[in-house]
Structures are given as structure tokens and as C-alpha cells.
Enzyme design. Sequence first.
Site, mmCIF file in Angstrom:
data_model
loop_
_atom_site.group_PDB
_atom_site.id
_atom_site.type_symbol
_atom_site.label_atom_id
_atom_site.label_comp_id
_atom_site.label_asym_id
_atom_site.label_seq_id
_atom_site.Cartn_x
_atom_site.Cartn_y
_atom_site.Cartn_z
ATOM 1 N N ARG A 147 16.097 -12.776 1.994
ATOM 2 C CA ARG A 147 16.328 -12.434 3.319
ATOM 3 C C ARG A 147 16.119 -13.735 4.272
ATOM 4 N NH1 ARG A 147 12.404 -10.115 5.109
ATOM 5 N NH2 ARG A 147 11.319 -10.262 3.085
ATOM 6 N N LYS A 159 16.650 -3.691 4.794
ATOM 7 C CA LYS A 159 15.500 -4.125 5.505
ATOM 8 C C LYS A 159 15.598 -3.912 7.218
ATOM 9 C CE LYS A 159 11.943 -4.420 2.542
ATOM 10 N NZ LYS A 159 12.287 -4.800 1.258
ATOM 11 N N HIS A 181 5.471 0.159 3.623
ATOM 12 C CA HIS A 181 6.100 -0.681 2.586
ATOM 13 C C HIS A 181 5.649 -0.413 1.316
ATOM 14 C CE1 HIS A 181 7.542 -4.795 1.037
ATOM 15 N NE2 HIS A 181 8.438 -3.987 0.985
ATOM 16 N N SER A 202 6.339 -8.321 -1.821
ATOM 17 C CA SER A 202 7.387 -9.001 -2.839
ATOM 18 C C SER A 202 6.765 -9.318 -4.129
ATOM 19 C CB SER A 202 8.387 -9.826 -2.230
ATOM 20 O OG SER A 202 9.382 -9.867 -3.135
ATOM 21 N N LYS A 227 5.693 -3.060 -7.047
ATOM 22 C CA LYS A 227 5.976 -1.501 -6.502
ATOM 23 C C LYS A 227 7.195 -1.148 -7.284
ATOM 24 C CE LYS A 227 7.191 -3.016 -2.623
ATOM 25 N NZ LYS A 227 6.902 -4.587 -2.607
ATOM 26 N N THR A 228 8.226 -1.690 -7.401
ATOM 27 C CA THR A 228 9.305 -1.032 -8.417
ATOM 28 C C THR A 228 9.034 -0.921 -9.864
ATOM 29 O OG1 THR A 228 10.823 -2.018 -6.952
ATOM 30 C CG2 THR A 228 11.822 -1.376 -8.852
ATOM 31 N N ASP A 261 10.411 1.648 -2.586
ATOM 32 C CA ASP A 261 10.057 0.550 -1.547
ATOM 33 C C ASP A 261 9.781 1.120 -0.104
ATOM 34 O OD1 ASP A 261 10.256 -2.331 -1.252
ATOM 35 O OD2 ASP A 261 11.794 -2.284 0.131
HETATM 36 P P1 ATP Z 1 10.074 -6.334 -3.681
HETATM 37 O O1 ATP Z 1 9.387 -5.830 -2.517
HETATM 38 O O2 ATP Z 1 10.676 -7.704 -3.549
HETATM 39 O O3 ATP Z 1 11.129 -5.317 -4.142
HETATM 40 P P2 ATP Z 1 8.100 -5.498 -5.876
HETATM 41 O O4 ATP Z 1 6.804 -5.138 -5.346
HETATM 42 O O5 ATP Z 1 8.764 -4.243 -6.082
HETATM 43 O O6 ATP Z 1 8.988 -6.425 -4.967
HETATM 44 P P3 ATP Z 1 8.634 -5.948 -8.694
HETATM 45 O O7 ATP Z 1 10.248 -6.057 -8.412
HETATM 46 O O8 ATP Z 1 8.164 -4.649 -9.423
HETATM 47 O O9 ATP Z 1 8.097 -6.093 -7.407
HETATM 48 O O10 ATP Z 1 8.393 -7.178 -9.504
HETATM 49 C C1 ATP Z 1 7.076 -7.311 -10.175
HETATM 50 C C2 ATP Z 1 7.587 -8.345 -11.193
HETATM 51 O O11 ATP Z 1 6.449 -8.913 -11.767
HETATM 52 C C3 ATP Z 1 8.360 -7.854 -12.128
HETATM 53 O O12 ATP Z 1 9.404 -8.681 -12.398
HETATM 54 C C4 ATP Z 1 7.538 -7.572 -13.431
HETATM 55 O O13 ATP Z 1 8.379 -7.799 -14.680
HETATM 56 C C5 ATP Z 1 6.485 -8.645 -13.422
HETATM 57 N N1 ATP Z 1 5.281 -8.252 -13.918
HETATM 58 C C6 ATP Z 1 4.541 -9.060 -14.728
HETATM 59 N N2 ATP Z 1 3.344 -8.522 -14.926
HETATM 60 C C7 ATP Z 1 3.130 -7.364 -14.201
HETATM 61 C C8 ATP Z 1 2.278 -6.338 -13.990
HETATM 62 N N3 ATP Z 1 0.926 -6.577 -14.623
HETATM 63 N N4 ATP Z 1 2.448 -5.463 -13.178
HETATM 64 C C9 ATP Z 1 3.686 -5.169 -12.693
HETATM 65 N N5 ATP Z 1 4.590 -6.218 -12.554
HETATM 66 C C10 ATP Z 1 4.459 -7.296 -13.525
HETATM 67 MN MN MN Z 2 10.808 -3.496 -5.223
#
Ligand code: ATP
Ligand code: MN
Length: 528
Positions: free
Chosen positions: A54, A195, A214, A232, A236-237, A251
Amino acid sequence: MSLTAPNPLADLGIKATVHLNPGVDELYAHATRLNEGVQAATGPLTVRTNKTGRSPKDRFIVEDEQTKNSVWWGGFNTPVSPEVFDRLLDKMTRYAQGRELFVQQVYAGTDPRYRIGARMVTEMAYHSLFIRNMFVRPTADELAAFQEDWTVLNIPSFKADPETDGVRSDTFILVNFTKKMILVGGTQYAGENKKGIFGVLNFLLPAQGVMPMHCSANVGEDGDVALFFGLSGTGKTTLSADPSRKLIGDDEHGWTDTGVFNFEGGCYAKVINLNPEAEPAIYQTTRTYGTVLENVVLDSQGIPDLDDGSLTENTRSAYPIDQIANIQPGSLAGHPRNIVFLTADAYGVLPPISRLSREQTMYQFISGFTAKIPGTEDGVTEPSPTFSTCFGAPFMPRHPGEYARLLAQKVQESGARVWLVNTGWSGGQYGTGKRMSIAHTRAMINAALSGALDDVNFEQEPFFNLEIPTEVPGVPAQVLNPRDAWADPAAYDEAARKLARMFRENFKRFEEGVDPAVTASMPNHDQN
Ligand code: ATP
Ligand code: MN
């Protein structure tokens, strides 16, 4: 649809070749014809974009009667005049004449009481597929009576002139609450579509008593809802896609008088280095027709190479939520029983799981901390802190205090328990320690959600006053207290003191607007 049918953009004065609500097959055909991308051998439409993330500094909100005193100006909320908006709208409209455009009529919000109808007008066919995947798709009946509340006009090949257009660069995202329009130019990054509308709901919903968040959300067998807030990359995902719980969304959610609803109809997962064993559900989406893969490199066989970060580390898979096996029908559920704040602390200081008091909940929510690993520049070895209020400062038009008060009230009414989970480093900072394993993080979260931590002992650490469980089923005891996980406890103390100081420094700008007990929940005995 050709011009012989009613022109869906007539009100904008745009005469173009408009494809109205095209489906998946059609959009694959258009996107490949327009050279936006190719179909991977595993099914997804795979595209490359000029921007791979973004552009928060190029986002502006029109300052007028409606927003003047209700938007929190400063930070990410930069004002522009209605004249700047009108001039760019006029230029874009003229630019759009005679071109080919895609229109999707979709909802933002699964709760009919609060959803908005969005007309998403895009130059890129792949954006149209992204939007179809990510927003809430209306049924045939809903489409027949579709009400367009907001319009997004997204034309990446239209570039602003910063000299004369009153914006910062050739890229711009302009939000106009009075005209109910968002203009996007200069960037092909599809995430701006979602977003942009998220920011709209974040402004509108608090006025209706709804808390916009969020966060990701899921629900257990017995109806217990969990929310996962975090910036990010904090998980979360990843963590919401737990096969033993039904996914509500990954999200953006709202919390109403009856519970939680998803703003979206799809997920947007990071896929760099995705491990099929640790994240089977998300991995599967990179093998499915209909998915959009952004900036993922294909090998010579056309197979996605998820370990290739040569275009960006922010490689993404965008897919409709029903690609995940275990989902909550309608993406609506009751009030949360547990709330998890995720942080990926690259300093290795915060405990992997701790329990928050009401005051600490407010403190952590307003702070919105995570720490990034060092970038690729030579010589930079230190992690860098990010404090992003409400775990999403770039998307929150109102004052953080408004969101914090709404959350406090909802947490109070629901009696939800709140946890802080560090999915980042353990045993040392980035470079020395290791990232927490996903399996351990999941075990800790499952223990919290199941109530298993209600009967264990907690100890309090001195730097943040956080309550740490002394045992968690399935997790080795030595990782629970971060000080024990470091080889050198004195080095831990020093790192913890440093991080605590960063928290206090950041919080100063909020102290005036919060209850003194919230500020006091963070100890300052180690000030020197
Ligand atoms: P966004 O807001 O950008 O969508 P997000 O909060 O959804 O971000 P994720 O897409 O879930 O974040 O990214 C977490 C990343 O960290 C993934 O690539 C995941 O494989 C990695 N990771 C490594 N260790 C962990 C852990 N202990 N718990 C969660 N994620 C982990
Ligand atoms: Mn996400």
C-alpha cells in the site's frame, strides 16, 4: 456489456466499454488478454504489480463540513480540499472516456444492518477478480435490487501530476465522505481497493455504536468467538485459519450489539515461505482456480515458487472465504469470549502469551506495537519498532480515543478475556533468537480459548507487569517466561528495559486523553 445496455457509469459521465459483474472465467480471459498476468499451472491467476504494497503516505481525506471536526487530522489522515478532489475526478473521468472498465457491485459487511453497497470500477481485470474474491458477493436477488452507496474509481495507468494536482506523487488515494467516492490512481496494488473501503467503515460505524476492528475472527464448536488483532505480519490470517475452529474472517470486522460480523467475503494471505504442513489451508489456496496470486514467481513449469521473494516479500494470495474448509456460515457470530492481541516482537522481549487487565488492554490497544525484522540494507542489524494505534493507524480516520472507548465498553459488557501473544522472537532478538513456532503459538492460543489457562498459576514479570502462565499444555515451560528463554538473563533485562522505554515514549502523546490508571498500568520503576 456494451454501450447498447444501460450505461452503469452514466452518472459519472463516463462512456466506456463496461463489463458489469463479470465472473471468474471471464475475468481470467480478460486479465490474460490484457497481459496483466497468467494462469499458474496450479490454477490461480498470477499477476505482477508496479507497487507491491500500500501507499499510506499518498492517501488523503477530503476536508469538508462532514469531516472537519470528526476526522483526527495528522498522522496518516492528511486533508485535501474538495477542489483538489473535484479536479482529479474531472481529469480521471475524461481519461476514462472510451476505455475498457470493469464494474463489480459488491457489499462491504455481512450484517445487512450495517453493510454498504460498493460500486467498484477498475481499469484492471485482475482488480475486478480480486474484488469479487475479497468483498461480499450479493445473491442474484440482492443484485437485482442493488443499492450503490459508495463508488471506487481505480485507474492505475492514470497518474497524477504532483506539481499541479495537489497530491504528493503520481500515486493517490482520495477519500470523499460527502460524495461517497474513492479515487485511486498510479498504483496497481489491489489491496488499496479493500483498505480504502475499510477506512470508510472505520469512519462510519462508530457513529452507529459499532466498533470497527483490524482483526481476524473465528468461532469454536460451542459458539465461543475469538478475535485476533495485530499489525501486518503478526499472524491474523495464519492463526485464524485453525481447522478446529470456524473462520469468520481474516482481517476486518465490526462488533455490534449482537456480536461480530466480517466486512469481507474473502481473505488476503501472505504466502512467502508458506509451509504446507504448518498452514495447509492457506497453502491449498495457491493450488486452486479462482485465487489471485500477487507477485508470486512461477517456475519454468508454471508452478508457484512460494520461497521466491525476488519481486517482494509481500507475496499474496487473495481467495473467497469458502476456499477454506471450516467457515462460519454468513460470517456472523456472537460476542467474543476471548480477544488476542498479536505482536511479532523481533526484540524477543514480550512473553509468548500473557493475560491483560482492563487497563493493560487499553494500553496495548492504544500502543499497537510490533517490531519488524531488519530490512535488507547493509549493516542494519537492529529490529525496528512500530507503534500503530488501534493495531491499524493507517485505516482509522477518527481519534484513537474514540475506538479505545468503544472497545473498552464492549469488553466490559461482554466480559471477554484479553491476551497478549508474541508470535515473534524468543531466546534473543532477531539474529540470535528464533521465531516462535506456529505449533507452539497455536497450542498457547488454544489453551487460552479452551479455558485451560483458568486453572493454572500466573507469575508477573516486572517490565510490563504482564501476567505469564507458568504452564501451558503442549508447550515447554522454558519458553513461557522470555527471560528464561534467553541464554543471558542480564542481556534480557537490558533489552526489556529498552523496549519498555520505547513503549512509554510512544504513549506520551496519548496520556492526556486516557484514564491515568491506563498509563499507570505500565510500570516506570526502571526509568533510568
Ligand atoms: P496482514 O495484516 O498483512 O494481512 P497478518 O496479521 O494477517 O498480516 P499473516 O499473513 O498471518 O499476518 O502473517 C504471519 C506470517 O508469519 C506468516 O508468513 C506466518 O507463516 C509467519 N509466522 C511465523 N511464525 C509464526 C507464529 N508463531 N505465529 C504466526 N505466524 C507466524
Ligand atoms: Mn492478513
